[in-house]
Motif scaffolding. Structure first.
Motif: not given
Length: 70
Positions: A34-43
């Protein structure tokens, strides 16, 4: 994506929309935490904002040139 963009194929508004779509898809990529998904979304959202700014800048420059010739 290739490094060199084609100015006729990579319209800033279209690229912004594509990055927004990628941001929404990034939330559903089950291979990431979930953390990586949110980081990718922010990117992807940051990239969409960058493309929006480029589109706005291009539109202003086009308008200014038209006004100079009028």
């Amino acid at each position: 994506m290739r490094n060199q963009l084609d100015i006729f194929d990579h319209d800033p508004a279209r690229m912004a929309a594509a990055n927004r779509a990628a941001a929404e898809r990034a939330l559903h990529d089950v291979q990431f935490t979930e953390t990586v998904r949110l980081e990718r979304r922010a990117y992807y959202l940051a990239e969409a904002d960058r493309w929006d700014n480029l589109a706005a800048h291009s539109a202003r420059a086009t308008t200014e040139r038209k006004e100079q010739h009028a």
